[in-house]
Scaffold this motif. Structure first.
Motif, PDB file in Angstrom:
ATOM      1  N   SER A  45       0.826  -1.209   0.000  1.00 55.29           N
ATOM      2  CA  SER A  45       0.000   0.000   0.000  1.00 55.29           C
ATOM      3  C   SER A  45       0.862   1.262   0.000  1.00 55.29           C
ATOM      4  O   SER A  45       0.520   2.268  -0.621  1.00 55.29           O
ATOM      5  CB  SER A  45      -0.923   0.004   1.223  1.00 55.29           C
ATOM      6  OG  SER A  45      -0.168  -0.085   2.427  1.00 55.29           O
ATOM      7  N   LYS A  48       2.313   1.661  -3.570  1.00 51.18           N
ATOM      8  CA  LYS A  48       1.275   2.153  -4.477  1.00 51.18           C
ATOM      9  C   LYS A  48       0.988   3.630  -4.226  1.00 51.18           C
ATOM     10  O   LYS A  48       0.848   4.418  -5.168  1.00 51.18           O
ATOM     11  CB  LYS A  48      -0.010   1.330  -4.297  1.00 51.18           C
ATOM     12  CG  LYS A  48      -1.126   1.728  -5.263  1.00 51.18           C
ATOM     13  CD  LYS A  48      -2.342   0.820  -5.104  1.00 51.18           C
ATOM     14  CE  LYS A  48      -3.446   1.233  -6.074  1.00 51.18           C
ATOM     15  NZ  LYS A  48      -4.633   0.348  -5.946  1.00 51.18           N
ATOM     16  N   ARG A  52       1.526   6.606  -6.950  1.00 52.47           N
ATOM     17  CA  ARG A  52       0.408   7.479  -7.312  1.00 52.47           C
ATOM     18  C   ARG A  52       0.750   8.942  -7.034  1.00 52.47           C
ATOM     19  O   ARG A  52       0.501   9.814  -7.869  1.00 52.47           O
ATOM     20  CB  ARG A  52      -0.841   7.080  -6.534  1.00 52.47           C
ATOM     21  CG  ARG A  52      -2.056   7.945  -6.898  1.00 52.47           C
ATOM     22  CD  ARG A  52      -3.239   7.737  -5.959  1.00 52.47           C
ATOM     23  NE  ARG A  52      -4.320   8.643  -6.324  1.00 52.47           N
ATOM     24  CZ  ARG A  52      -5.452   8.297  -6.891  1.00 52.47           C
ATOM     25  NH1 ARG A  52      -5.683   7.033  -7.180  1.00 52.47           N
ATOM     26  NH2 ARG A  52      -6.364   9.193  -7.198  1.00 52.47           N
ATOM     27  N   PHE A  69      -5.021   3.726 -10.660  1.00 50.86           N
ATOM     28  CA  PHE A  69      -4.938   3.536  -9.210  1.00 50.86           C
ATOM     29  C   PHE A  69      -6.282   3.631  -8.493  1.00 50.86           C
ATOM     30  O   PHE A  69      -6.360   3.363  -7.295  1.00 50.86           O
ATOM     31  CB  PHE A  69      -3.997   4.586  -8.607  1.00 50.86           C
ATOM     32  CG  PHE A  69      -2.612   4.553  -9.185  1.00 50.86           C
ATOM     33  CD1 PHE A  69      -1.709   3.586  -8.786  1.00 50.86           C
ATOM     34  CD2 PHE A  69      -2.222   5.464 -10.142  1.00 50.86           C
ATOM     35  CE1 PHE A  69      -0.432   3.541  -9.314  1.00 50.86           C
ATOM     36  CE2 PHE A  69      -0.949   5.436 -10.687  1.00 50.86           C
ATOM     37  CZ  PHE A  69      -0.051   4.471 -10.274  1.00 50.86           C
ATOM     38  N   SER A  84      -1.896  -3.244  -8.961  1.00 44.42           N
ATOM     39  CA  SER A  84      -1.683  -3.584  -7.555  1.00 44.42           C
ATOM     40  C   SER A  84      -0.198  -3.839  -7.308  1.00 44.42           C
ATOM     41  O   SER A  84       0.490  -4.421  -8.156  1.00 44.42           O
ATOM     42  CB  SER A  84      -2.487  -4.836  -7.188  1.00 44.42           C
ATOM     43  OG  SER A  84      -2.181  -5.268  -5.877  1.00 44.42           O
ATOM     44  N   PHE A  85       0.287  -3.381  -6.157  1.00 42.26           N
ATOM     45  CA  PHE A  85       1.671  -3.621  -5.754  1.00 42.26           C
ATOM     46  C   PHE A  85       1.676  -4.516  -4.517  1.00 42.26           C
ATOM     47  O   PHE A  85       0.986  -4.230  -3.543  1.00 42.26           O
ATOM     48  CB  PHE A  85       2.376  -2.302  -5.422  1.00 42.26           C
ATOM     49  CG  PHE A  85       2.598  -1.403  -6.606  1.00 42.26           C
ATOM     50  CD1 PHE A  85       3.800  -1.415  -7.288  1.00 42.26           C
ATOM     51  CD2 PHE A  85       1.586  -0.557  -7.051  1.00 42.26           C
ATOM     52  CE1 PHE A  85       4.005  -0.591  -8.378  1.00 42.26           C
ATOM     53  CE2 PHE A  85       1.777   0.274  -8.139  1.00 42.26           C
ATOM     54  CZ  PHE A  85       2.994   0.260  -8.810  1.00 42.26           C
ATOM     55  N   ILE A 247       4.238  -6.659  -9.177  1.00 43.90           N
ATOM     56  CA  ILE A 247       3.259  -5.728  -9.734  1.00 43.90           C
ATOM     57  C   ILE A 247       2.239  -6.550 -10.507  1.00 43.90           C
ATOM     58  O   ILE A 247       2.607  -7.417 -11.310  1.00 43.90           O
ATOM     59  CB  ILE A 247       3.902  -4.706 -10.688  1.00 43.90           C
ATOM     60  CG1 ILE A 247       5.067  -3.980 -10.032  1.00 43.90           C
ATOM     61  CG2 ILE A 247       2.858  -3.691 -11.162  1.00 43.90           C
ATOM     62  CD1 ILE A 247       5.782  -3.014 -10.975  1.00 43.90           C
TER      63      ILE A 247
END
Length: 299
Positions: A45, A48, A52, A69, A84-85, A247
């Motif tokens: 999270s 990501k 972003r 995102f 998604s990471f 990823i």
């Protein structure tokens, strides 16, 4: 359903503070760690959010942010993001060495987990399986040794053995981790020749105790001096550390047929923006913390 997969290598250029948000020991601001290994990690999270936040600064198109995102919380038109990471796990850690300045330390467990992650994505590695006993190590560069076959790391001695199998791993890892440019040529060559494999137990000690810990003082704005009880300690992952994260990409989920991107296009956007770029991740950005070089590898 995620249709495209890639591996994200993160190479720390500066100290990185991905805060755990709570402290139990003597360090007031510890970094995030895996519960079962104690190794430093980056929550997916957090990665990501950092991507972003800095998407346009590192070359991304602002129009794609919501589609990739997801929209901001509270937006009237909510939908899931297309990328998604996963959590970033530790691959290697810089450890101070008596010779050579420092080495890139790793262990069979860290290498096997990185190899497993790449295998799930579809990236073939063919790394040999290594076995190291406690108090011993495998290396490539004999110039790191002193008194015959002894390697000194911090205040510890390790009985070293030169491993030709390790050369295959270090060469592959250096190529996957470092950008192909002159600025990283020294570090590419050093990782290639100065990778050292410790036992899982010995590596876990350094992963727990070889972090960069900085003292900070809160200043009273009225007196200009330190506040009572204002001394606190912040833990950082040291520069030259290497981590890997997955990823995952799907087609965009806006719900609008004329505004959809397939998974291939989503992954292409992420790869183009991230690959070979400097990313700020974690806290203390105003003091130069959190600079990592990103390298994206696909199957």
């Amino acid at each position: 359903m995620f249709e495209k997969h890639a591996a994200l290598f993160l190479y720390a250029v500066s100290p990185v503070h991905m805060g755990a948000g709570q402290a139990v020991g003597v360090i007031d601001n510890p970094i995030q760690r895996e519960r079962h290994t104690g190794h430093p990690c980056f929550a997916g999270s957090g990665i990501k959010g950092a991507v972003r936040h800095g998407f346009t600064a590192i070359g991304g198109n602002k129009e794609f942010i919501d589609r990739l995102f997801g929209p901001d919380a509270g937006d009237k038109d909510l939908y899931a993001g297309a990328v998604s990471f996963g959590d970033a796990q530790l691959v290697s850690l810089p450890i101070r060495s008596l010779k050579g300045g420092y080495i890139y330390a790793t262990c069979p467990q860290a290498l096997s987990r990185a190899q497993r992650l790449m295998g799930l994505i579809g990236i073939a590695t063919n790394w040999p399986t290594l076995d190291v006993a406690e108090g011993h190590c495998l290396l490539i560069n004999e110039k790191l040794l002193s008194r015959g076959n002894v390697l000194h790391l911090e205040a510890f001695e390790y009985t070293a053995k030169v491993s030709q199998e390790l050369q295959m791993i270090s060469s592959d890892l250096a190529t996957r981790t470092m950008p192909d440019n002159e600025a990283y040529a020294f570090f590419h060559d050093k990782l290639k020749k100065d990778l050292v494999v410790l036992s899982d137990t010995d590596f876990a000690y350094f992963a727990q105790n070889a972090m960069l810990v900085e003292p900070h003082v809160r200043i009273d704005p009225e007196t200009g001096t330190a506040k009572d009880g204002g001394l606190f300690y912040t833990e950082n992952l040291p520069p030259e550390s290497v981590l890997i994260a997955p990823i995952l990409a799907s087609q965009t989920r806006t719900g609008k047929k004329d505004d959809q991107l397939p998974a291939e296009a989503v992954m292409s956007q992420i790869r183009t923006v991230l690959d070979g770029k400097l990313l700020q991740i974690g806290g203390n950005a105003t003091t130069g913390r959190g600079l990592v070089m990103a390298k994206v590898m696909e199957d």
